[in-house]
Design a protein around this motif. Structure first.
Motif, PDB file in Angstrom:
ATOM      1  N   GLN A   5       0.816  -1.210   0.000  1.00 19.88           N
ATOM      2  CA  GLN A   5       0.000   0.000   0.000  1.00 19.88           C
ATOM      3  C   GLN A   5       0.848   1.256   0.000  1.00 19.88           C
ATOM      4  O   GLN A   5       2.015   1.248   0.367  1.00 19.88           O
ATOM      5  CB  GLN A   5      -0.917   0.012   1.222  1.00 19.88           C
ATOM      6  CG  GLN A   5      -1.957  -1.052   1.166  1.00 19.88           C
ATOM      7  CD  GLN A   5      -2.877  -0.993   2.358  1.00 19.88           C
ATOM      8  OE1 GLN A   5      -2.784  -0.098   3.191  1.00 19.88           O
ATOM      9  NE2 GLN A   5      -3.788  -1.941   2.433  1.00 19.88           N
ATOM     10  N   ARG A   6       0.229   2.302  -0.400  1.00  9.43           N
ATOM     11  CA  ARG A   6       0.844   3.618  -0.420  1.00  9.43           C
ATOM     12  C   ARG A   6       0.932   4.141   1.008  1.00  9.43           C
ATOM     13  O   ARG A   6      -0.049   4.148   1.728  1.00  9.43           O
ATOM     14  CB  ARG A   6      -0.044   4.526  -1.256  1.00  9.43           C
ATOM     15  CG  ARG A   6       0.509   5.853  -1.558  1.00  9.43           C
ATOM     16  CD  ARG A   6      -0.410   6.568  -2.495  1.00  9.43           C
ATOM     17  NE  ARG A   6      -0.472   5.813  -3.741  1.00  9.43           N
ATOM     18  CZ  ARG A   6      -1.299   6.077  -4.730  1.00  9.43           C
ATOM     19  NH1 ARG A   6      -2.152   7.048  -4.623  1.00  9.43           N
ATOM     20  NH2 ARG A   6      -1.274   5.368  -5.811  1.00  9.43           N
ATOM     21  N   PRO A   7       2.087   4.592   1.456  1.00  8.30           N
ATOM     22  CA  PRO A   7       2.222   5.004   2.857  1.00  8.30           C
ATOM     23  C   PRO A   7       1.626   6.380   3.133  1.00  8.30           C
ATOM     24  O   PRO A   7       2.176   7.393   2.730  1.00  8.30           O
ATOM     25  CB  PRO A   7       3.734   5.014   3.077  1.00  8.30           C
ATOM     26  CG  PRO A   7       4.302   5.259   1.732  1.00  8.30           C
ATOM     27  CD  PRO A   7       3.347   4.647   0.753  1.00  8.30           C
ATOM     28  N   GLY A   8       0.489   6.417   3.796  1.00  7.48           N
ATOM     29  CA  GLY A   8      -0.073   7.655   4.306  1.00  7.48           C
ATOM     30  C   GLY A   8      -0.560   8.654   3.289  1.00  7.48           C
ATOM     31  O   GLY A   8      -0.669   9.828   3.596  1.00  7.48           O
ATOM     32  N   ARG A   9      -0.862   8.231   2.103  1.00  7.42           N
ATOM     33  CA  ARG A   9      -1.348   9.172   1.094  1.00  7.42           C
ATOM     34  C   ARG A   9      -2.760   8.791   0.700  1.00  7.42           C
ATOM     35  O   ARG A   9      -3.078   7.624   0.535  1.00  7.42           O
ATOM     36  CB  ARG A   9      -0.475   9.123  -0.155  1.00  7.42           C
ATOM     37  CG  ARG A   9       0.924   9.573   0.076  1.00  7.42           C
ATOM     38  CD  ARG A   9       1.646   9.593  -1.244  1.00  7.42           C
ATOM     39  NE  ARG A   9       3.068   9.563  -0.989  1.00  7.42           N
ATOM     40  CZ  ARG A   9       3.931   8.910  -1.710  1.00  7.42           C
ATOM     41  NH1 ARG A   9       3.538   8.208  -2.729  1.00  7.42           N
ATOM     42  NH2 ARG A   9       5.206   8.933  -1.421  1.00  7.42           N
TER      43      ARG A   9
END
Length: 102
Positions: free
Chosen positions: A91-95
């Motif tokens: 997954q995309r970290p924190g976006r």
């Protein structure tokens, strides 16, 4: 009532496995995770590892009669959590997604 719960649990396992196979084969991610996943194949492998841990827990159980029930239970839980970690790496970290057009 127990049979209804078992059938529902196996249905969840089959649906998770189908989503993982679809992610690996076609780079397709089911809608709840679609906006954050940037590596669908890795997410699919993580889903299959999670499904393996859950299905072993449901099918084999804790092995209390054989004398190593705690070890087997923690091995299933370790597989289950390892799958979640693999899914988190995909997954995309924190976006969050943003609109690119007006």
């Amino acid at each position: 009532m127990h049979m209804y719960l078992v059938v529902a649990a196996w249905l969840v396992v089959v649906l998770l496995a189908a989503g993982g196979i679809a992610s690996i084969a076609a780079d397709w991610v089911p809608w709840p995770a679609r906006r954050r996943v940037v590596r669908p194949r890795l997410w699919g492998y993580g889903t299959l590892v999670t499904t393996l841990g859950l299905s072993l827990l449901l099918f084999l159980g804790p092995f209390d009669d054989a004398g190593f029930g705690d070890v087997a239970f923690f091995a299933y839980i370790a597989l289950f959590l390892a799958g979640f970690i693999i899914q988190a790496l995909a997954q995309r970290p924190g976006r969050d997604t943003t609109k690119t057009s007006s």
